[in-house]
Design a protein around this motif. Structure first.
Motif, short mmCIF file in Angstrom:
data_model
loop_
_atom_site.label_atom_id
_atom_site.label_comp_id
_atom_site.label_asym_id
_atom_site.label_seq_id
_atom_site.Cartn_x
_atom_site.Cartn_y
_atom_site.Cartn_z
N THR A 111 41.20 36.12 38.25
CA THR A 111 41.08 37.17 39.25
C THR A 111 40.36 38.38 38.69
OG1 THR A 111 43.11 36.41 40.30
CG2 THR A 111 42.40 38.63 40.86
N ILE A 112 40.98 39.04 37.71
CA ILE A 112 40.27 40.01 36.86
C ILE A 112 40.66 39.63 35.43
CG2 ILE A 112 39.90 41.86 38.53
CD1 ILE A 112 42.37 43.28 37.30
N CYS A 113 40.88 40.60 34.55
CA CYS A 113 41.08 40.37 33.13
C CYS A 113 39.83 39.65 32.58
CB CYS A 113 42.37 39.62 32.85
SG CYS A 113 43.06 40.01 31.20
N HIS A 201 45.60 39.19 45.56
CA HIS A 201 46.52 39.05 44.43
C HIS A 201 47.18 40.37 44.04
CE1 HIS A 201 44.47 35.04 43.03
NE2 HIS A 201 45.15 34.92 44.16
N GLN A 202 46.87 41.44 44.76
CA GLN A 202 47.60 42.70 44.62
C GLN A 202 47.85 43.25 46.02
OE1 GLN A 202 46.17 45.53 41.56
NE2 GLN A 202 44.88 43.87 40.85
N GLU A 257 49.05 40.04 34.81
CA GLU A 257 47.69 40.15 34.26
C GLU A 257 46.93 41.35 34.78
OE1 GLU A 257 46.06 35.74 33.65
OE2 GLU A 257 46.55 36.18 35.73
N TYR A 258 47.33 41.89 35.93
CA TYR A 258 46.55 42.96 36.57
C TYR A 258 47.04 44.34 36.18
CZ TYR A 258 46.23 38.79 39.48
OH TYR A 258 46.13 37.51 39.92
N THR A 382 46.82 51.28 41.61
CA THR A 382 46.71 49.99 40.91
C THR A 382 45.55 49.17 41.47
OG1 THR A 382 49.09 49.98 40.47
CG2 THR A 382 47.96 47.87 40.35
N CYS A 383 45.42 49.15 42.79
CA CYS A 383 44.31 48.42 43.42
C CYS A 383 42.96 49.01 43.03
CB CYS A 383 44.47 48.44 44.93
SG CYS A 383 45.79 47.39 45.58
N SER A 386 41.56 47.89 39.74
CA SER A 386 40.98 46.54 39.81
C SER A 386 39.66 46.55 40.58
CB SER A 386 41.97 45.58 40.47
OG SER A 386 43.09 45.36 39.65
N ASP A 412 38.93 46.83 32.37
CA ASP A 412 40.04 46.03 32.90
C ASP A 412 41.35 46.60 32.36
OD1 ASP A 412 40.92 43.24 34.11
OD2 ASP A 412 42.00 43.54 32.22
#
Length: 488
Positions: A111-113, A201-202, A257-258, A382-383, A386, A412
């Motif tokens: 997704t990210i990371c 995913h968030q 992970e986010y 938080t969003c 990302s 990230d």
């Protein structure tokens, strides 16, 4: 009704079968055509045999074709569904393995990371090829339904650069709602109403109603902590619920992970995760699961083919959005779901260009989003962290700018909590060199990256991660399934 649906990446056999049977649960759709396409002729023939068996067993006039020539499959298609995994498990293994050398422990990495960003770099050039074909040979104004991760990046690229009518689809909201209904003691999922909004995913359950009664933070926390299973499997999600005041859609392992707080040190990882299943935070858990699933399917294929002879049961239609969207567009039976689209004012406190996931209604006029939603400030913050990573990642994938790619990885949240800039620069060089076969836009940058790696003094470590499990053999999987069957 008679129209054509093309499925790209149809070699994702189990998921393609689910979409196929879901769509054929709509009575008006019996006479449509499915055009399957994949880079793997082997997988393509396996899934075609299964779908042909379903058509035959149910006495349907449905047509199924299969070809490795993507453009041929897209000719005249009204709907195009993508569930591709560019680079397959080979590239995906590097998404997990290489960041571990720099201390970055991921559960999923899609997704990210570090893993998710490189996954996007592989996917986006291919997504743009899909879009070019859709514009040129598909039905005019064909709709592109993207199921492939990284969801936000792929959808962002298809809309902004591919210039195709695109919606991103995921099932995280449905799964989160099922959990909430269970802990609150709902007799059926229909008793729970909710507004869930954010980014893929968030996404956050910002309004919950059980039989019309509003559910607050304290009641939800108490319900999760009292649940004998979720209280152990979802420790991290419950902690975020306590601090943010709202529940996140994504699984314990995915959500970890986010955020920059829970996977930054090995001892912290083991504190927050649960090893009863990969999805709760296991290092490289989804890679292991995907590898086992592929091996299992290859070995047990005759049983899957035999199971395809059963009649389609409309009562077992899944809650995947695709079939319900097509039904609403074609029949005007209105459908409410949660969709990934460009923001454009839907969520007031997220950037306008971001790909958001939020409630919408579908009818003959298309997907109509419920606008004017404002997220709690912590959720928005938080969003946004990302989204900034996603934006840079998309622009890097389009331009082939390796310096911008490094900046995206540097920003990230989890990478920044674990790694120094020098480590990030070397890690990205290493990942680009390792995955060069799937990164044509960085071909010009690979020789210099390889040269830097030969002279770099940044130290790495060979590390399996904080909570790694080995891939189980077919025999082990059989024994486990037999034990579960006997216990039930």
């Amino acid at each position: 009704m008679s129209f054509k649906i093309a499925i790209i990446g149809a070699g994702s056999v189990g998921f393609t079968k689910k979409l196929f049977t879901d769509i054929l649960c709509v009575p008006e759709f019996k006479d449509i055509e499915f055009a399957l396409t994949d880079v793997s002729e082997h997988n393509l023939q396996m899934i075609k045999a299964i779908l042909d068996r379903i058509v035959e067993a149910n006495g349907l006039p449905t047509r199924v074709t299969a070809t490795t020539e993507r453009r041929k499959a897209l000719e005249g298609a009204r709907y195009v569904i993508s569930c591709v995994r560019v680079g397959g498990l080979e590239a995906y293994a590097d998404d997990i393995r290489i960041p571990l050398k720099y201390g970055i422990d991921q559960c999923v990495g899609d997704t990210i990371c570090a893993g998710g960003i490189l996954y996007g770099q592989r996917n986006i050039p291919v997504i743009l090829d899909f879009c070019k074909d859709i514009r040129e040979v598909a039905e005019t104004n064909a709709k592109f339904l993207n199921y492939a991760n990284p969801m936000a990046m792929n959808t962002w690229a298809a809309i902004e650069y591919g210039k195709v009518d695109t919606v991103g689809l995921c099932h995280g909201v449905q799964h989160g709602a099922e959990q909430i209904a269970e802990v609150l003691g709902a007799k059926s999922r229909q008793e729970l109403d909710y507004v869930c909004s954010g980014i893929n995913h968030q996404t956050w359950f910002i309004d919950l109603r059980l039989n019309g009664r509003k559910i607050g933070k304290n009641e939800l926390v108490a319900a999760f902590e009292a649940h004998p299973v979720y209280s152990q499997q979802e420790k991290l999600r419950i902690d975020v619920l306590k601090r943010f005041g709202v529940y996140s859609t994504e699984s314990n392992g995915h959500l970890s992970e986010y955020l920059p707080w829970y996977r930054k040190r090995p001892d912290e990882i083991t504190r927050w995760i649960d090893m009863s299943d990969w999805i709760h935070g296991e290092t490289g858990g989804y890679l292991r699961h995907s590898t086992e699933t592929r091996n299992w399917f290859e070995t047990e294929y005759p049983q899957f083919l035999e199971a395809a002879s059963k009649p389609i049961d409309p009562d077992k239609r899944s809650n995947e959005h695709a079939s319900h969207i097509l039904e609403a567009l074609e029949t005007n039976r209105v459908y409410r779901g949660h969709f990934n689209v460009r923001n454009d004012g839907v969520i007031t406190n997220l950037p306008q260009d971001a790909i958001i996931e939020s409630p919408g209604f579908v009818d003959r006029f298309g997907i109509n989003m419920a606008a004017g939603i404002t997220l709690p400030e912590a959720c928005a913050a938080t969003c946004i962290a990302s989204i900034n990573v996603q934006r840079m990642s998309v622009h890097a994938a389009i331009s082939g700018d390796i310096d911008l790619l490094k900046l995206a990885v540097l920003h990230d949240p989890l990478v920044g909590a674990v790694s120094t800039p020098e480590e990030v620069w070397q890690m990205v060089d290493e990942m680009v060199v390792a995955q060069a076969a799937w990164l044509p836009q960085y071909a010009h940058a690979v020789p210099a990256a390889r040269e830097r790696l030969s002279t770099s003094g940044v130290k790495t470590r060979e590390w399996a991660g904080a909570a790694r499990r080995s891939v189980r053999s077919i025999e082990e999987l059989r024994a486990e399934k037999a034990a579960l069957k006997q216990a039930s």
